[in-house]
Design a protein around this motif. Structure first.
Motif, PDB file in Angstrom:
ATOM      1  N   GLY A   3     -40.855  28.615 -17.367  1.00 48.69           N
ATOM      2  CA  GLY A   3     -42.097  28.031 -16.083  1.00 48.69           C
ATOM      3  C   GLY A   3     -40.764  28.203 -15.391  1.00 48.69           C
ATOM      4  O   GLY A   3     -39.455  28.825 -14.848  1.00 48.69           O
ATOM      5  N   PRO A   4     -41.233  27.901 -14.052  1.00 46.20           N
ATOM      6  CA  PRO A   4     -40.865  28.135 -12.015  1.00 46.20           C
ATOM      7  C   PRO A   4     -39.603  26.661 -12.681  1.00 46.20           C
ATOM      8  O   PRO A   4     -39.485  26.342 -13.637  1.00 46.20           O
ATOM      9  N   TYR A   5     -38.500  27.441 -12.001  1.00 44.96           N
ATOM     10  CA  TYR A   5     -37.608  26.132 -11.650  1.00 44.96           C
ATOM     11  C   TYR A   5     -36.603  25.801 -12.334  1.00 44.96           C
ATOM     12  O   TYR A   5     -36.741  24.522 -13.442  1.00 44.96           O
ATOM     13  N   PRO A   6     -35.610  26.431 -12.601  1.00 47.77           N
ATOM     14  CA  PRO A   6     -34.633  26.764 -14.037  1.00 47.77           C
ATOM     15  C   PRO A   6     -33.899  25.097 -14.424  1.00 47.77           C
ATOM     16  O   PRO A   6     -33.724  24.831 -13.203  1.00 47.77           O
ATOM     17  N   HIS A   7     -33.806  24.445 -14.771  1.00 46.52           N
ATOM     18  CA  HIS A   7     -33.130  24.000 -15.785  1.00 46.52           C
ATOM     19  C   HIS A   7     -31.707  23.701 -15.093  1.00 46.52           C
ATOM     20  O   HIS A   7     -30.874  25.132 -15.263  1.00 46.52           O
ATOM     21  N   PRO A   8     -30.730  22.662 -14.088  1.00 38.92           N
ATOM     22  CA  PRO A   8     -29.694  22.884 -13.785  1.00 38.92           C
ATOM     23  C   PRO A   8     -28.468  23.121 -14.616  1.00 38.92           C
ATOM     24  O   PRO A   8     -28.387  22.143 -15.515  1.00 38.92           O
ATOM     25  N   GLN A   9     -27.604  24.183 -14.712  1.00 33.82           N
ATOM     26  CA  GLN A   9     -26.557  24.193 -15.156  1.00 33.82           C
ATOM     27  C   GLN A   9     -26.290  22.773 -15.223  1.00 33.82           C
ATOM     28  O   GLN A   9     -25.583  22.810 -16.971  1.00 33.82           O
ATOM     29  N   SER A  10     -25.923  22.064 -14.009  1.00 23.55           N
ATOM     30  CA  SER A  10     -25.019  20.932 -14.561  1.00 23.55           C
ATOM     31  C   SER A  10     -26.036  19.711 -15.519  1.00 23.55           C
ATOM     32  O   SER A  10     -25.087  19.472 -16.806  1.00 23.55           O
TER      33      SER A  10
END
Length: 297
Positions: free
Chosen positions: A139-146
Protein backbone atom coordinates in the motif's frame (compact mmCIF):
# COMPACT_ATOMS: atom_id res chain seq x y z
CA UNK A 1 -15.43 -9.63 20.11
CA UNK A 2 -17.39 -6.38 20.26
CA UNK A 3 -18.88 -6.81 16.79
CA UNK A 4 -22.24 -8.40 16.07
CA UNK A 5 -20.61 -10.72 13.51
CA UNK A 6 -17.50 -11.68 15.48
CA UNK A 7 -18.98 -14.33 17.79
CA UNK A 8 -20.60 -16.55 15.11
CA UNK A 9 -17.47 -16.34 12.93
CA UNK A 10 -15.39 -17.24 15.98
CA UNK A 11 -17.64 -20.24 16.51
CA UNK A 12 -17.15 -21.39 12.92
CA UNK A 13 -13.37 -21.15 13.31
CA UNK A 14 -13.48 -23.26 16.47
CA UNK A 15 -15.56 -25.94 14.75
CA UNK A 16 -13.20 -26.12 11.78
CA UNK A 17 -9.93 -26.27 13.74
CA UNK A 18 -10.90 -27.55 17.22
CA UNK A 19 -7.96 -25.85 19.03
CA UNK A 20 -6.86 -26.81 22.53
CA UNK A 21 -5.89 -23.24 23.33
CA UNK A 22 -7.18 -19.86 22.05
CA UNK A 23 -5.79 -16.34 22.43
CA UNK A 24 -7.89 -13.25 21.68
CA UNK A 25 -6.42 -9.74 21.51
CA UNK A 26 -8.21 -6.40 21.44
CA UNK A 27 -11.40 -8.10 22.56
CA UNK A 28 -13.11 -4.81 23.54
CA UNK A 29 -14.75 -6.93 26.25
CA UNK A 30 -14.85 -7.35 30.02
CA UNK A 31 -14.13 -10.53 31.98
CA UNK A 32 -17.81 -11.40 32.32
CA UNK A 33 -18.21 -11.33 28.53
CA UNK A 34 -15.19 -13.61 28.09
CA UNK A 35 -16.59 -16.00 30.70
CA UNK A 36 -19.85 -16.25 28.75
CA UNK A 37 -17.90 -16.82 25.54
CA UNK A 38 -15.76 -19.57 27.09
CA UNK A 39 -18.83 -21.32 28.49
CA UNK A 40 -20.69 -20.98 25.19
CA UNK A 41 -17.98 -22.79 23.26
CA UNK A 42 -17.13 -25.43 25.83
CA UNK A 43 -13.75 -24.31 27.14
CA UNK A 44 -12.71 -25.67 30.50
CA UNK A 45 -11.24 -22.42 31.83
CA UNK A 46 -10.13 -18.95 30.79
CA UNK A 47 -8.17 -15.90 31.85
CA UNK A 48 -9.02 -12.36 30.75
CA UNK A 49 -7.63 -8.84 31.02
CA UNK A 50 -10.39 -6.22 30.90
CA UNK A 51 -10.53 -3.61 28.18
CA UNK A 52 -9.50 -0.06 29.10
CA UNK A 53 -12.26 2.34 28.11
CA UNK A 54 -13.11 1.47 24.51
CA UNK A 55 -9.72 -0.08 23.77
CA UNK A 56 -7.77 -3.27 24.45
CA UNK A 57 -8.78 -6.42 26.23
CA UNK A 58 -6.99 -9.80 26.18
CA UNK A 59 -8.21 -13.35 26.79
CA UNK A 60 -7.00 -16.93 26.68
CA UNK A 61 -9.15 -20.09 26.84
CA UNK A 62 -8.12 -23.72 27.11
CA UNK A 63 -9.52 -27.24 27.14
CA UNK A 64 -9.72 -29.49 30.21
CA UNK A 65 -6.71 -31.68 29.33
CA UNK A 66 -4.38 -28.68 28.93
CA UNK A 67 -2.64 -27.66 32.14
CA UNK A 68 -2.37 -23.87 32.05
CA UNK A 69 -0.87 -21.74 34.80
CA UNK A 70 -0.90 -17.93 34.43
CA UNK A 71 2.40 -16.54 35.71
CA UNK A 72 2.16 -12.89 34.65
CA UNK A 73 -0.08 -10.46 32.75
CA UNK A 74 -0.58 -6.82 31.78
CA UNK A 75 -2.70 -4.84 29.33
CA UNK A 76 -0.28 -6.03 26.64
CA UNK A 77 0.37 -9.69 27.45
CA UNK A 78 -0.62 -12.88 29.24
CA UNK A 79 2.23 -15.20 30.22
CA UNK A 80 1.47 -18.86 30.97
CA UNK A 81 3.18 -22.18 31.64
CA UNK A 82 1.61 -25.13 29.84
CA UNK A 83 1.73 -28.81 30.79
CA UNK A 84 0.49 -31.28 28.19
CA UNK A 85 -0.27 -34.98 28.39
CA UNK A 86 3.31 -35.89 27.53
CA UNK A 87 4.54 -33.83 30.51
CA UNK A 88 6.18 -31.34 28.20
CA UNK A 89 6.50 -28.08 30.09
CA UNK A 90 6.77 -24.94 27.98
CA UNK A 91 6.06 -21.25 28.21
CA UNK A 92 3.60 -19.34 26.04
CA UNK A 93 3.34 -15.56 25.93
CA UNK A 94 0.26 -14.08 24.27
CA UNK A 95 1.13 -10.55 23.23
CA UNK A 96 -0.52 -7.38 21.92
CA UNK A 97 1.86 -4.55 21.01
CA UNK A 98 1.23 -0.84 21.35
CA UNK A 99 -0.42 0.32 18.11
CA UNK A 100 0.97 3.89 18.26
CA UNK A 101 4.18 4.53 16.34
CA UNK A 102 5.48 6.92 18.97
CA UNK A 103 5.42 4.04 21.46
CA UNK A 104 7.57 1.62 19.40
CA UNK A 105 10.54 2.08 21.74
CA UNK A 106 8.29 1.24 24.69
CA UNK A 107 7.05 -1.88 22.89
CA UNK A 108 10.58 -3.09 22.13
CA UNK A 109 11.69 -2.47 25.71
CA UNK A 110 8.63 -4.39 26.91
CA UNK A 111 9.46 -7.37 24.66
CA UNK A 112 13.05 -7.49 25.90
CA UNK A 113 11.70 -7.49 29.45
CA UNK A 114 9.70 -10.67 28.70
CA UNK A 115 12.86 -12.73 28.16
CA UNK A 116 13.40 -15.24 30.98
CA UNK A 117 16.62 -17.19 31.15
CA UNK A 118 15.16 -20.50 32.30
CA UNK A 119 15.37 -24.00 30.84
CA UNK A 120 11.94 -24.41 29.29
CA UNK A 121 11.11 -23.63 25.63
CA UNK A 122 9.36 -20.34 24.95
CA UNK A 123 6.87 -19.34 22.28
CA UNK A 124 5.39 -15.86 21.88
CA UNK A 125 2.41 -15.18 19.62
CA UNK A 126 0.07 -12.29 18.92
CA UNK A 127 -0.41 -8.94 17.24
CA UNK A 128 2.96 -7.19 17.47
CA UNK A 129 1.86 -4.10 15.51
CA UNK A 130 5.36 -4.23 14.02
CA UNK A 131 6.96 -5.43 10.78
CA UNK A 132 10.30 -7.05 9.99
CA UNK A 133 10.80 -6.12 6.32
CA UNK A 134 9.36 -3.94 3.54
CA UNK A 135 7.50 -6.89 2.01
CA UNK A 136 5.34 -7.08 5.16
CA UNK A 137 3.34 -4.11 3.84
CA UNK A 138 1.39 -3.47 0.66
CA UNK A 139 0.00 0.00 0.00
CA UNK A 140 0.97 3.67 0.07
CA UNK A 141 3.56 5.16 2.45
CA UNK A 142 6.27 2.51 3.00
CA UNK A 143 6.98 1.55 6.59
CA UNK A 144 9.98 3.54 7.95
CA UNK A 145 13.23 1.61 7.77
CA UNK A 146 14.13 2.73 11.29
CA UNK A 147 11.09 0.92 12.66
CA UNK A 148 11.87 -2.23 10.67
CA UNK A 149 15.43 -2.21 11.99
CA UNK A 150 14.33 -1.56 15.56
CA UNK A 151 11.87 -4.47 15.65
CA UNK A 152 14.36 -6.86 14.01
CA UNK A 153 17.04 -5.90 16.52
CA UNK A 154 14.57 -6.56 19.36
CA UNK A 155 13.70 -10.03 18.07
CA UNK A 156 17.40 -10.83 17.71
CA UNK A 157 18.13 -9.59 21.24
CA UNK A 158 15.33 -11.81 22.58
CA UNK A 159 16.87 -14.86 20.86
CA UNK A 160 13.74 -15.63 18.84
CA UNK A 161 13.12 -17.20 15.44
CA UNK A 162 9.88 -16.66 13.54
CA UNK A 163 7.49 -19.59 13.16
CA UNK A 164 6.48 -19.36 9.50
CA UNK A 165 2.75 -19.06 8.81
CA UNK A 166 1.18 -20.23 5.57
CA UNK A 167 -2.08 -19.24 3.93
CA UNK A 168 -1.68 -15.48 3.63
CA UNK A 169 0.97 -12.78 3.44
CA UNK A 170 -0.96 -10.18 5.47
CA UNK A 171 -2.97 -10.30 8.68
CA UNK A 172 -4.46 -6.77 8.79
CA UNK A 173 -5.92 -4.43 6.22
CA UNK A 174 -7.76 -1.13 5.90
CA UNK A 175 -9.76 0.62 3.14
CA UNK A 176 -10.13 -2.55 1.08
CA UNK A 177 -10.94 -1.90 -2.56
CA UNK A 178 -10.02 1.78 -2.36
CA UNK A 179 -6.95 3.55 -3.81
CA UNK A 180 -5.44 3.80 -0.31
CA UNK A 181 -5.92 0.09 0.46
CA UNK A 182 -3.28 -0.96 3.03
CA UNK A 183 -2.32 -4.53 3.98
CA UNK A 184 0.21 -5.44 6.65
CA UNK A 185 1.59 -8.50 8.41
CA UNK A 186 1.26 -7.68 12.09
CA UNK A 187 0.30 -11.03 13.66
CA UNK A 188 3.27 -13.32 14.22
CA UNK A 189 4.62 -16.26 16.19
CA UNK A 190 8.19 -16.66 17.44
CA UNK A 191 9.94 -19.56 19.19
CA UNK A 192 13.04 -19.66 21.37
CA UNK A 193 16.04 -20.20 19.09
CA UNK A 194 18.23 -21.63 21.85
CA UNK A 195 15.90 -24.46 22.90
CA UNK A 196 14.14 -26.94 20.65
CA UNK A 197 10.44 -26.21 20.71
CA UNK A 198 8.73 -29.61 21.13
CA UNK A 199 5.29 -28.83 19.71
CA UNK A 200 6.37 -26.89 16.64
CA UNK A 201 4.46 -27.75 13.42
CA UNK A 202 2.70 -25.83 10.72
CA UNK A 203 -0.86 -26.93 10.00
CA UNK A 204 -1.12 -25.52 6.48
CA UNK A 205 -4.77 -26.44 5.97
CA UNK A 206 -5.77 -24.95 9.31
CA UNK A 207 -3.94 -21.69 8.63
CA UNK A 208 -5.50 -21.45 5.17
CA UNK A 209 -8.93 -21.95 6.75
CA UNK A 210 -8.14 -19.23 9.31
CA UNK A 211 -7.37 -16.63 6.66
CA UNK A 212 -10.45 -17.60 4.66
CA UNK A 213 -12.70 -17.14 7.68
CA UNK A 214 -10.92 -13.92 8.65
CA UNK A 215 -11.64 -12.56 5.18
CA UNK A 216 -15.32 -13.47 5.55
CA UNK A 217 -15.41 -11.65 8.89
CA UNK A 218 -13.81 -8.53 7.43
CA UNK A 219 -16.28 -8.53 4.52
CA UNK A 220 -19.22 -8.87 6.92
CA UNK A 221 -17.91 -6.07 9.11
CA UNK A 222 -17.49 -3.84 6.07
CA UNK A 223 -21.10 -4.46 4.98
CA UNK A 224 -22.31 -3.85 8.53
CA UNK A 225 -20.44 -0.55 8.69
CA UNK A 226 -21.87 0.56 5.35
CA UNK A 227 -25.36 -0.24 6.61
CA UNK A 228 -24.93 1.95 9.69
CA UNK A 229 -23.34 4.73 7.67
CA UNK A 230 -26.46 4.81 5.54
CA UNK A 231 -28.72 4.90 8.59
CA UNK A 232 -26.73 7.32 10.73
CA UNK A 233 -25.29 9.50 7.92
CA UNK A 234 -21.65 9.22 6.91
CA UNK A 235 -20.40 12.03 9.14
CA UNK A 236 -21.30 10.05 12.29
CA UNK A 237 -18.57 7.55 11.43
CA UNK A 238 -14.98 8.07 10.36
CA UNK A 239 -12.90 5.49 8.53
CA UNK A 240 -11.72 2.75 10.83
CA UNK A 241 -14.36 3.21 13.58
CA UNK A 242 -16.23 0.13 14.73
CA UNK A 243 -19.91 0.02 15.56
CA UNK A 244 -20.90 0.76 19.15
CA UNK A 245 -23.97 1.47 21.23
CA UNK A 246 -23.36 5.18 20.65
CA UNK A 247 -23.59 4.95 16.87
CA UNK A 248 -26.62 2.66 17.02
CA UNK A 249 -28.33 5.13 19.36
CA UNK A 250 -27.40 8.03 17.07
CA UNK A 251 -28.94 6.27 14.10
CA UNK A 252 -32.15 5.55 16.00
CA UNK A 253 -32.34 9.15 17.22
CA UNK A 254 -31.87 10.51 13.70
CA UNK A 255 -34.65 8.22 12.49
CA UNK A 256 -36.98 9.71 15.09
CA UNK A 257 -35.98 13.26 14.15
CA UNK A 258 -36.66 12.57 10.49
CA UNK A 259 -40.08 11.08 11.23
CA UNK A 260 -43.00 13.27 10.05
CA UNK A 261 -45.74 13.39 12.68
CA UNK A 262 -48.16 15.79 10.93
CA UNK A 263 -48.65 18.17 8.00
CA UNK A 264 -50.40 21.53 7.76
CA UNK A 265 -52.50 22.30 4.67
CA UNK A 266 -52.84 25.66 2.95
CA UNK A 267 -55.98 26.18 4.99
CA UNK A 268 -53.99 25.68 8.24
CA UNK A 269 -55.64 22.33 8.87
CA UNK A 270 -53.44 19.91 10.85
CA UNK A 271 -53.44 16.38 9.41
CA UNK A 272 -51.70 13.64 11.44
CA UNK A 273 -53.10 10.36 10.06
CA UNK A 274 -50.99 8.31 7.65
CA UNK A 275 -53.62 8.26 4.91
CA UNK A 276 -54.48 11.91 5.47
CA UNK A 277 -50.84 13.03 5.14
CA UNK A 278 -50.56 10.99 1.97
CA UNK A 279 -53.52 12.83 0.44
CA UNK A 280 -52.11 16.21 1.46
CA UNK A 281 -48.76 15.43 -0.17
CA UNK A 282 -50.44 14.09 -3.31
CA UNK A 283 -52.71 17.15 -3.64
CA UNK A 284 -49.76 19.47 -3.11
CA UNK A 285 -47.60 18.01 -5.84
CA UNK A 286 -50.55 17.74 -8.21
CA UNK A 287 -51.10 21.47 -7.78
CA UNK A 288 -47.38 22.14 -8.32
CA UNK A 289 -47.21 20.25 -11.59
CA UNK A 290 -50.55 21.64 -12.73
CA UNK A 291 -49.20 25.17 -12.21
CA UNK A 292 -51.96 26.11 -9.82
CA UNK A 293 -50.26 25.79 -6.45
CA UNK A 294 -51.95 28.01 -3.89
CA UNK A 295 -51.32 26.05 -0.73
CA UNK A 296 -48.43 24.73 1.30
CA UNK A 297 -47.46 21.62 3.19
Amino acid sequence: MGSLCAVPIFGDLLKSSNPDFVFLSKTLSDKKDIKELANKFGFFDYFAVDKVGREGGLAIMWKRFVGCNVIDFSNNHIDVHIMEGSNVDWRLTCYYGFPERDRRQNAWHFLRGLVRYDSIPWCIVGDFNDMLCVTNKMGPYPHPQSLLDGFKATIDDCGLLEVDLKGGDYTWEKSKGKPNWVRERLDRAFADAKRKFPLYRIDGEGVKRYFEERQKLEDLLMHEELYWKQRAKAFWLTEGDTNSKYFHAAASKRKKLNHITHLVTGENEVVDSHDGMGRVVLDYFRSVFDGRNSGSV
